[in-house]
Design an enzyme around this catalytic site. Structure first.
Site, short mmCIF file in Angstrom:
data_model
loop_
_atom_site.label_atom_id
_atom_site.label_comp_id
_atom_site.label_asym_id
_atom_site.label_seq_id
_atom_site.Cartn_x
_atom_site.Cartn_y
_atom_site.Cartn_z
N LYS A 56 0.86 -1.21 0.00
CA LYS A 56 0.00 0.00 0.00
C LYS A 56 0.89 1.24 0.00
CE LYS A 56 -1.55 1.55 4.07
NZ LYS A 56 -1.23 2.95 4.37
N ASN A 57 1.92 1.24 0.83
CA ASN A 57 2.74 2.45 0.98
C ASN A 57 3.73 2.67 -0.16
OD1 ASN A 57 1.26 2.90 3.23
ND2 ASN A 57 2.86 2.35 4.68
N ARG B 283 -8.45 -0.81 4.54
CA ARG B 283 -7.63 0.26 3.95
C ARG B 283 -6.29 -0.29 3.47
NH1 ARG B 283 -6.61 5.35 7.31
NH2 ARG B 283 -5.32 5.55 5.46
N ASP C 107 4.92 0.47 11.93
CA ASP C 107 3.69 -0.18 11.43
C ASP C 107 3.58 -1.62 11.88
OD1 ASP C 107 3.67 1.55 8.20
OD2 ASP C 107 3.18 2.18 10.24
N ARG D 273 0.67 14.14 13.36
CA ARG D 273 1.12 13.95 11.97
C ARG D 273 1.14 15.24 11.15
NH1 ARG D 273 -1.11 8.48 9.65
NH2 ARG D 273 0.73 8.70 8.34
N CYS E 162 -4.74 12.07 13.23
CA CYS E 162 -5.48 10.81 13.06
C CYS E 162 -5.26 10.00 14.32
CB CYS E 162 -4.99 10.07 11.82
SG CYS E 162 -3.32 9.49 12.02
N ILE F 175 2.57 18.26 8.58
CA ILE F 175 3.22 18.16 7.26
C ILE F 175 4.12 19.38 7.04
CG2 ILE F 175 1.52 16.67 6.13
CD1 ILE F 175 0.41 19.40 4.98
C1 EPZ Z 1 4.39 6.86 6.16
O1 EPZ Z 1 3.59 7.86 6.77
C2 EPZ Z 1 3.51 5.63 6.08
N1 EPZ Z 1 2.34 5.93 5.24
C3 EPZ Z 1 3.05 5.22 7.49
O2 EPZ Z 1 2.27 4.03 7.36
C4 EPZ Z 1 4.29 4.91 8.31
O3 EPZ Z 1 3.90 4.59 9.63
C5 EPZ Z 1 5.22 6.13 8.32
O4 EPZ Z 1 5.53 6.56 6.97
C6 EPZ Z 1 6.52 5.77 9.04
O5 EPZ Z 1 7.37 6.83 9.10
C7 EPZ Z 1 2.49 5.92 3.89
O6 EPZ Z 1 3.56 5.69 3.36
C8 EPZ Z 1 1.26 6.20 3.09
P1 EPZ Z 1 6.40 10.26 8.14
P2 EPZ Z 1 4.07 9.40 6.74
O7 EPZ Z 1 6.31 11.51 7.36
O8 EPZ Z 1 4.83 9.68 5.50
C9 EPZ Z 1 6.70 13.48 11.59
C10 EPZ Z 1 0.36 2.68 7.67
O9 EPZ Z 1 -0.20 2.17 8.63
N2 EPZ Z 1 6.54 14.48 10.52
O10 EPZ Z 1 7.53 9.31 7.86
O11 EPZ Z 1 2.89 10.24 7.06
C11 EPZ Z 1 5.46 12.64 11.79
O12 EPZ Z 1 4.56 13.28 12.67
C12 EPZ Z 1 0.88 4.10 7.75
O13 EPZ Z 1 0.55 2.11 6.56
C13 EPZ Z 1 6.63 15.84 10.85
O14 EPZ Z 1 6.84 16.21 12.00
O15 EPZ Z 1 5.05 9.42 7.99
C14 EPZ Z 1 6.04 11.38 12.41
O16 EPZ Z 1 6.27 11.60 13.78
C15 EPZ Z 1 0.68 4.68 9.14
N3 EPZ Z 1 6.46 16.77 9.87
C16 EPZ Z 1 7.40 11.24 11.71
O17 EPZ Z 1 7.71 12.54 11.20
C17 EPZ Z 1 6.23 16.41 8.57
O18 EPZ Z 1 6.11 17.31 7.71
C18 EPZ Z 1 7.40 10.25 10.57
O19 EPZ Z 1 6.35 10.60 9.70
C19 EPZ Z 1 6.15 15.04 8.26
C20 EPZ Z 1 6.31 14.10 9.24
#
Ligand code: EPZ
Length: 420
Positions: free
Chosen positions: A24-25, A399, A307, A123, A118, A125
């Site tokens: 999925k990811n 999902r 995950d 989370r 969520c 961006i």
């Molecule tokens: C991806 O989410 C995955 N989703 C998540 O899988 C996975 O848990 C996560 O990466 C692991 O890091 C997809 O790929 C669609 P991040 P993402 O940006 O990209 C912080 C599942 O169950 N952060 O790597 O949203 C954030 O809050 C899902 O399949 C910021 O602070 O995760 C987190 O603490 C759940 N600012 C950390 O970084 C930002 O602008 C890692 O988030 C972006 C992120």
């Protein structure tokens, strides 16, 4: 209301073979990347899961045309008809934010709803937004929407203050069509990021350093169509490895990439499970009667994946002793604990740590799933709980897991989806 009903058995032994679906990811960023060209993109081995349906709804709104035959998606966006990803779609799936970078790069404009928090944390961006601003985008946040504009993105140096999978992916896609050279530092190393780089390179992007901390992208004027295969879902595979180890079963997983699961396999082996690499894309897991407790700390790839945290926590409720599980990626990814406790688990939370005391015999109950991976953990719990378990909130499961009930049933589980 749909629920999942499981008739559990503490002595269940799951046995047989399961084919792991595409990730999925990996497919979500790949679909977003198709916005970067007016040509056709063909994606093989896609998982038929709800998040794919959701992002394809976003893509259709933007002007994409697509069709799916078996597990192959053919998608083409000849023209961008709209540059807005609406709130109800982004709310349904935060990964819709992945259209921001490609829309800006291809079309120069994007209006994407701010994904809310969520069940697994706030989370933000901010890293996506600040990095795109460094490339020359002007971005405002108005009425819950990100409004972004960039006549031409300009290559620059970006050093992510923390590893972000989505942030790395958004910037890779934006940089592919930017003017000049972009150096991305402290990139996420996840296999899904590497799979995206492979797709972009096939489309004509100039990328060096995929899979390392520093990725250099030399922007090109145009990208073209291609055919690409989505990597297997390492989290689905990890979930089935836990299922085999948990039930003292014997499960063979096909169509996997074991090299993406090193830390999970290592932890399962030290807990007593035997895991054998049968051939390059097949692994076999056998559970043991005595499960040894393990401490885990989630961390960015190649560390233990966040995950897999909920699934492994459930596994540790059956270990003979105490395990400490530390969640470092998301600030609220313990929602499954209350539900596991309702089944009889003994878990105490201290900040980002969960202390799991095993072995506890679980008994079936009616419970509520709150996010995708938590729901997988609750399903595994129901399999070994005595009596019946009814799981609400099953929309989360669909999902990210393709036909999980069917796959588990084929391995000997008594599980069904019911309408109440
Ligand atoms: C991806 O989410 C995955 N989703 C998540 O899988 C996975 O848990 C996560 O990466 C692991 O890091 C997809 O790929 C669609 P991040 P993402 O940006 O990209 C912080 C599942 O169950 N952060 O790597 O949203 C954030 O809050 C899902 O399949 C910021 O602070 O995760 C987190 O603490 C759940 N600012 C950390 O970084 C930002 O602008 C890692 O988030 C972006 C992120």
């Amino acid at each position: 209301m749909e629920k999942i009903r499981i008739r559990g058995n503490p002595n269940l032994q799951l046995k047989g073979e399961v084919r792991i679906s595409g990730a999925k990811n990996a497919v979500l960023p790949a679909i977003a990347a198709s916005l970067l060209t007016a040509d056709k993109i063909k994606l093989k081995n896609i998982p038929l899961v709800k998040d794919v349906t959701t992002i394809l709804t976003v893509m259709r709104e933007l002007g994409s045309k697509y069709f799916i035959r078996k597990n192959t998606l053919t998608i083409q966006t000849k023209r961008i008809l709209s540059h807005e990803a609406s709130y109800e779609l982004v709310r349904a799936m935060r990964a819709s934010i992945l259209v921001l970078g490609p829309l800006l790069a291809r079309h120069g404009k994007a209006v994407v709803a701010l994904p809310g928090g969520c069940a697994i944390g706030s989370r933000p961006i901010d890293l996506h937004i600040h990095s795109l601003e460094k490339m020359g985008a002007s971005i405002t946040l108005e009425h819950g929407y990100i409004k972004a504009q960039a006549d031409q993105l300009i290559g620059t140096e970006i050093d992510f203050e923390k590893k972000t999978v989505g942030g790395t992916e958004n910037l890779l896609m934006a940089a592919s069509l930017a003017k000049g050279r972009t150096v991305l530092k402290n990139c996420a190393l996840e296999p899904e990021v590497v799979n995206l780089c492979e797709l972009l390179e096939k489309m004509g992007a100039k990328i060096e350093g995929a899979g390392t901390d520093t990725i250099v992208v030399n922007g090109v004027k145009e990208l073209g169509g291609t055919t690409h295969t989505i990597i297997p879902d390492r989290i689905e595979a990890g979930t089935f490895l836990v299922a085999g180890a948990l039930t003292k079963g014997d499960i063979t997983l096909t169509h996997t990439m074991p090299q993406h699961l090193d830390t999970v396999i290592e932890k399962l082996q030290t807990s007593g499970a035997s895991i054998e690499r049968v051939k390059n894309n097949t692994i076999r897991v056998k559970g043991t009667s005595e499960i040894r407790p393990q401490d885990i700390t989630t961390s960015p790839y190649p560390g233990f994946p966040t995950d897999m945290q909920a699934q492994f926590m459930l596994f540790m409720t059956q270990a003979s002793g105490t395990s400490i599980i530390t969640e470092t990626i998301f600030d609220r990814r313990f929602s499954h604990i209350n539900e596991l406790s309702r089944l009889g688990a003994n878990i105490e939370v201290y900040g980002d740590k969960a202390i799991v005391k095993g072995k506890t015999l679980l008994s079936g109950a009616e419970i509520l799933a709150t996010d995708l991976r938590a729901s997988a953990s609750l399903v595994l719990a129901g399999l070994i709980a005595s009596g019946e378990t009814l799981i609400n909130g099953v929309e989360h499961l669909a999902r990210g897991y393709e036909r999980i009930e069917e796959k588990l049933k084929n391995l000997g589980a008594h599980i069904e989806r019911i309408e109440t």
